[in-house]
Write a protein that holds these residues in place. Structure first.
Motif, PDB file in Angstrom:
ATOM      1  N   UNK A 154       1.375  -1.081  -0.431  1.00  0.00           N
ATOM      2  CA  UNK A 154       0.001  -0.021   0.406  1.00  0.00           C
ATOM      3  C   UNK A 154       0.967   1.109   0.415  1.00  0.00           C
ATOM      4  N   UNK A 155       1.525   0.748   0.848  1.00  0.00           N
ATOM      5  CA  UNK A 155       2.994   2.803   0.901  1.00  0.00           C
ATOM      6  C   UNK A 155       3.463   2.877  -0.658  1.00  0.00           C
ATOM      7  N   UNK A 156       3.714   2.251  -0.698  1.00  0.00           N
ATOM      8  CA  UNK A 156       4.359   2.101  -2.231  1.00  0.00           C
ATOM      9  C   UNK A 156       3.745   2.129  -3.826  1.00  0.00           C
ATOM     10  N   UNK A 157       2.200   1.854  -3.309  1.00  0.00           N
ATOM     11  CA  UNK A 157       1.617   1.743  -3.955  1.00  0.00           C
ATOM     12  C   UNK A 157       0.928   3.301  -4.143  1.00  0.00           C
ATOM     13  N   UNK A 158       0.387   3.656  -2.979  1.00  0.00           N
ATOM     14  CA  UNK A 158       0.182   5.047  -3.220  1.00  0.00           C
ATOM     15  C   UNK A 158       0.794   6.262  -3.265  1.00  0.00           C
ATOM     16  N   UNK A 159       2.271   5.928  -2.856  1.00  0.00           N
ATOM     17  CA  UNK A 159       3.016   6.928  -3.374  1.00  0.00           C
ATOM     18  C   UNK A 159       3.254   6.786  -5.416  1.00  0.00           C
ATOM     19  N   UNK A 160       3.834   5.652  -6.063  1.00  0.00           N
ATOM     20  CA  UNK A 160       3.353   5.912  -7.029  1.00  0.00           C
ATOM     21  C   UNK A 160       2.989   5.648  -7.853  1.00  0.00           C
ATOM     22  N   UNK A 161       1.139   5.893  -7.765  1.00  0.00           N
ATOM     23  CA  UNK A 161       0.028   5.924  -8.661  1.00  0.00           C
ATOM     24  C   UNK A 161      -0.639   7.541  -7.902  1.00  0.00           C
ATOM     25  N   UNK A 211      -7.652   1.416   1.441  1.00  0.00           N
ATOM     26  CA  UNK A 211      -8.070   1.799   0.904  1.00  0.00           C
ATOM     27  C   UNK A 211      -7.364   1.411  -0.235  1.00  0.00           C
ATOM     28  N   UNK A 212      -5.889   1.570  -0.589  1.00  0.00           N
ATOM     29  CA  UNK A 212      -5.656   1.446  -1.715  1.00  0.00           C
ATOM     30  C   UNK A 212      -5.112  -0.127  -1.858  1.00  0.00           C
ATOM     31  N   UNK A 213      -5.397  -0.795  -0.884  1.00  0.00           N
ATOM     32  CA  UNK A 213      -5.351  -1.909  -2.058  1.00  0.00           C
ATOM     33  C   UNK A 213      -6.765  -2.281  -2.624  1.00  0.00           C
ATOM     34  N   UNK A 214      -8.353  -2.223  -1.830  1.00  0.00           N
ATOM     35  CA  UNK A 214      -9.197  -1.649  -2.236  1.00  0.00           C
ATOM     36  C   UNK A 214      -9.456  -1.282  -4.027  1.00  0.00           C
ATOM     37  N   UNK A 215      -8.498  -0.302  -3.964  1.00  0.00           N
ATOM     38  CA  UNK A 215      -8.476   0.955  -5.348  1.00  0.00           C
ATOM     39  C   UNK A 215      -7.704  -0.426  -6.417  1.00  0.00           C
TER      40      UNK A 215
END
Length: 151
Positions: free
Chosen positions: A26-33, A56-60
């Motif tokens: 989630x941390x990487x995903x939030x930053x990357x996207x 929320x990031x995983x759900x996204x």
């Protein structure tokens, strides 16, 4: 048989420890996207604050990102994987897979590289003490039941 049952029946799930590449980050995903998340929020115009929690990031990713070609973690590059594996890209187009990551978890981990920075062939040639059959028994993927199969 459901997609989840089909994947869970594969040999990749015989091990007890999921590999790092099989976890949503989630941390990487939030930053990357971040740009994607901000753009979607601007377009939604629902008046609610942008939810950036890990859940929320995983759900996204499960509900939108996977089908849009977003990667779940730094160890798997969805766009690169599909460029290198046109058969998987075609499978997504035909509705066989919902994303390249699901293909990789199901069977691609056996013989295909997940990222442009990693080469399966080079890894095993530099680490002869790790056999491919042994690594196949030890690797597994996360619970992907919430990823919707494209039809």
């Amino acid at each position: 048989m459901s997609l989840k049952d089909y994947i869970l029946a594969s040999p990749a799930f015989s091990g007890s420890r999921p590999p790092v590449w099989g976890r949503f980050d989630a941390e990487w995903y939030r930053t990357r996207y971040a740009h994607v998340l901000r753009e979607e929020k601007l377009l939604s115009d629902d008046g609610l604050p942008l939810n950036l929690s890990n859940e929320a990031m995983e759900t996204h990713w499960l509900e939108k990102g996977a089908s849009r070609g977003l990667s779940p973690n730094r160890f798997f590059d969805e766009e690169w994987y599909l460029r290198q594996n046109p058969d998987v890209r075609d499978g997504i187009g035909y509705g066989v897979f919902s994303c390249g990551f699901l293909h990789y978890c199901e069977s691609g981990f056996r013989s295909r590289s997940p990222h442009w920075l990693f080469s399966e062939t080079d890894y095993f040639s530099r680490n002869p003490d790790v056999s491919q059959p042994q690594s196949r028994r030890q690797f597994a993927c996360p619970d992907l039941s919430r990823v919707q199969q494209r039809v």
